[in-house]
Design an enzyme around this catalytic site. Structure first.
Site, PDB file in Angstrom:
ATOM      1  N   LYS A  35       0.768  -1.145   0.105  1.00  0.00           N
ATOM      2  CA  LYS A  35       0.044   0.051  -0.028  1.00  0.00           C
ATOM      3  C   LYS A  35       0.858   1.217   0.081  1.00  0.00           C
ATOM      4  O   LYS A  35       2.177   1.049   0.086  1.00  0.00           O
ATOM      5  CB  LYS A  35      -0.827  -0.093   1.277  1.00  0.00           C
ATOM      6  CG  LYS A  35      -0.273   0.228   2.634  1.00  0.00           C
ATOM      7  CD  LYS A  35      -1.047  -0.140   3.476  1.00  0.00           C
ATOM      8  CE  LYS A  35      -0.378  -0.089   5.132  1.00  0.00           C
ATOM      9  NZ  LYS A  35      -0.934  -0.734   6.244  1.00  0.00           N
ATOM     10  N   ARG A 131     -10.419   0.145  15.622  1.00  0.00           N
ATOM     11  CA  ARG A 131     -10.480   1.260  14.523  1.00  0.00           C
ATOM     12  C   ARG A 131     -11.102   0.610  13.293  1.00  0.00           C
ATOM     13  O   ARG A 131     -12.273   1.369  12.963  1.00  0.00           O
ATOM     14  CB  ARG A 131      -8.738   1.019  13.957  1.00  0.00           C
ATOM     15  CG  ARG A 131      -8.552   2.102  13.140  1.00  0.00           C
ATOM     16  CD  ARG A 131      -7.035   2.053  12.525  1.00  0.00           C
ATOM     17  NE  ARG A 131      -6.741   0.698  11.808  1.00  0.00           N
ATOM     18  CZ  ARG A 131      -5.435   0.589  11.378  1.00  0.00           C
ATOM     19  NH1 ARG A 131      -4.631   1.511  11.443  1.00  0.00           N
ATOM     20  NH2 ARG A 131      -4.880  -0.453  10.960  1.00  0.00           N
ATOM     21  N   TYR A 255      17.888  28.423   9.729  1.00  0.00           N
ATOM     22  CA  TYR A 255      16.867  29.354  10.211  1.00  0.00           C
ATOM     23  C   TYR A 255      16.657  29.113  11.472  1.00  0.00           C
ATOM     24  O   TYR A 255      16.884  28.221  12.110  1.00  0.00           O
ATOM     25  CB  TYR A 255      15.637  28.676   9.631  1.00  0.00           C
ATOM     26  CG  TYR A 255      15.256  29.045   8.178  1.00  0.00           C
ATOM     27  CD1 TYR A 255      15.149  30.336   7.817  1.00  0.00           C
ATOM     28  CD2 TYR A 255      15.237  27.909   7.151  1.00  0.00           C
ATOM     29  CE1 TYR A 255      14.837  30.420   6.289  1.00  0.00           C
ATOM     30  CE2 TYR A 255      14.930  28.447   5.992  1.00  0.00           C
ATOM     31  CZ  TYR A 255      14.739  29.418   5.410  1.00  0.00           C
ATOM     32  OH  TYR A 255      14.694  29.836   3.993  1.00  0.00           O
ATOM     33  N   MET A 303      13.413  23.799   3.171  1.00  0.00           N
ATOM     34  CA  MET A 303      12.979  22.878   2.195  1.00  0.00           C
ATOM     35  C   MET A 303      13.743  22.165   1.279  1.00  0.00           C
ATOM     36  O   MET A 303      13.295  21.019   0.751  1.00  0.00           O
ATOM     37  CB  MET A 303      12.064  24.192   1.319  1.00  0.00           C
ATOM     38  CG  MET A 303      10.950  23.367   0.356  1.00  0.00           C
ATOM     39  SD  MET A 303      10.042  24.547  -0.343  1.00  0.00           S
ATOM     40  CE  MET A 303       8.903  25.130   0.935  1.00  0.00           C
TER      41      MET A 303
HETATM   42  C1  LIG Z   1      -0.338  -1.725   6.701  1.00  0.00           C
HETATM   43  C2  LIG Z   1      -1.000  -2.918   7.188  1.00  0.00           C
HETATM   44  C3  LIG Z   1      -0.528  -4.094   7.551  1.00  0.00           C
HETATM   45  C4  LIG Z   1       1.264  -4.067   7.586  1.00  0.00           C
HETATM   46  O1  LIG Z   1       1.589  -3.614   8.575  1.00  0.00           O
HETATM   47  P1  LIG Z   1       3.277  -3.402   9.007  1.00  0.00           P
HETATM   48  O2  LIG Z   1       3.284  -3.179  10.417  1.00  0.00           O
HETATM   49  O3  LIG Z   1       3.680  -2.465   7.889  1.00  0.00           O
HETATM   50  O4  LIG Z   1       3.774  -4.875   8.788  1.00  0.00           O
HETATM   51  C5  LIG Z   1      -0.952  -5.080   7.858  1.00  0.00           C
HETATM   52  N1  LIG Z   1      -2.332  -5.248   7.881  1.00  0.00           N
HETATM   53  C6  LIG Z   1      -3.018  -4.096   7.821  1.00  0.00           C
HETATM   54  C7  LIG Z   1      -4.572  -4.328   7.934  1.00  0.00           C
HETATM   55  C8  LIG Z   1      -2.536  -3.014   7.294  1.00  0.00           C
HETATM   56  O5  LIG Z   1      -3.402  -2.010   7.246  1.00  0.00           O
END
Ligand SMILES: *Cc1c(COP(=O)(O)O)cnc(C)c1O
Length: 358
Positions: A35, A131, A255, A303
């Site tokens: 993802k 969640r 800065y 930046m």
């Molecule tokens: C992102 C995600 C993972 C992977 O999690 P990591 O901590 O990166 O291994 C697994 N399951 C779900 C549902 C996720 O959203």
């Protein structure tokens, strides 16, 4: 000279880390989580590199899945949050995706479309993270409701851990108990484990693991273990020194005069900044490698540039190589110095950073 700021992506390391996940959970299939553009590494290229080995890929949404399908990825692809609108179901079928189902509205949407077929459903249980997912008391009903639908051909139980990376907490054990109480009498394979659980909680491996961050070589555990020590960083973020100057004791850098020299120093300016994804919150003292020597960030990140201490490197010059994170400075170290985690560093890399695949 083009701006020398790039992220080198080590495909062999990525494959090594996937193989490590598989060997850690030898009886499980592994859904490679790609993802968010493979955590900023480039989902199409990495998925192609793993197409022969991966049991499946996992993404956050339909758009990410379609990008992989259009690029020729044929392996199963799981939508970790399922669909957001009923109209996505036709595309889920067309592109042959697996979908999470986490709420009753999604079940109603499937029921309302009897023309669908061959759906692979990962039904999500809220085992304590609060969640996504069905409450323990509602889960069995949801499972049976979907199982009897002609549109559905496969069901998998899914949950997600809140604290699998914190090895001294009891939460993962509590969540596992909640899972067993609900799932043990419902026939289907299960998937519980993210990277941390893959590396540290073998009781959670089940039928499918879901490794994400570990594939990119960052150790999610708060205490490294025998397995996590074998991870290999995939991304190396580099740039070069573009200016060098000497300053006197008492003078400041950058800065807001955040850094003030207490002795005469040599300062190097590096062509990378927060618009490339280097964290603006990195503190003075954040490690950085220059020509293979470990030194530190001094002064606030701008930046497009940042400044480093070249006092220990009398020979450093315009053009000297700088590693911001990678195999020598771990992303975890930079994350700690910036009050964040490697996930945000990797996904924060912006379009301006040239990606080189090796
Ligand atoms: C992102 C995600 C993972 C992977 O999690 P990591 O901590 O990166 O291994 C697994 N399951 C779900 C549902 C996720 O959203």
């Amino acid at each position: 000279m083009a701006r020398p700021t790039k992220a080198s992506i080590d495909l062999a390391a990525f494959k090594h880390n996937y193989a490590l996940a598989k060997s850690t959970a030898p009886n499980a299939q592994a859904v490679a989580i790609v993802k968010a553009d493979a955590y900023g590494h480039g989902a199409v290229t990495l998925s192609k590199a793993l197409e022969n080995e991966a049991d499946a890929f996992g993404v956050a949404c339909l758009e990410e899945a379609i990008e992989l399908r259009e690029a020729g990825i044929k392996r199963p692809i799981l939508l970790l949050e399922g669909f957001f609108e009923p109209s996505e179901l036709a595309l889920i079928q067309q592109y042959q995706l697996w979908t999470a189902v986490h709420c009753q509205q999604q079940i109603e949407a499937i029921k309302a479309q009897p023309e669908l077929s061959q759906l692979h459903i990962w039904l999500k249980l809220d085992s304590g993270m609060h969640r996504l997912g069905f409450n323990p008391q509602d889960y069995a009903k949801a499972f049976h409701e979907l199982s009897v639908l002609p549109q559905v051909t496969q069901m998998v139980h899914m949950t997600h851990f809140a604290c699998a990376d914190e090895l001294h907490k009891g939460m993962t054990h509590k969540q596992l108990q909640a899972c067993h109480a609900v799932l043990d009498n419902l026939p289907a394979g299960a998937s519980f484990a993210n990277s941390a659980a893959t590396l540290a909680h073998s009781q959670a491996h089940q039928a499918y693991i879901r490794p994400g961050i570990m594939l990119y070589g960052a150790d999610p555990l708060d205490e490294a273990n025998r397995l996590s020590k074998q991870l290999r960083p995939v991304m190396t973020l580099t740039s070069k020194i573009i200016a060098v100057r000497d300053i006197e004791a008492g003078e400041s850098v950058g800065y807001g005069e955040r850094f003030r020299a207490t002795k005469p120093m040599r300062i190097g300016t590096v062509a990378i900044g927060y618009a490339d994804g280097y964290p603006r919150h990195a503190k003075d003292g954040t490690p950085v490698m220059v020509d293979g020597v470990r030194t530190q960030l001094v002064g606030r990140v701008s930046m497009d540039m940042l400044t480093v201490d070249l006092t220990p490197l009398p020979d450093a010059h315009i053009g000297s190589e700088v590693e911001l994170w990678g195999k020598q400075v771990l992303a975890q170290e930079v994350a700690e110095c910036s009050d964040t985690i490697p996930y945000t560093l990797f996904t924060g890399i912006t379009r301006r950073v040239y990606k080189e695949y090796r």
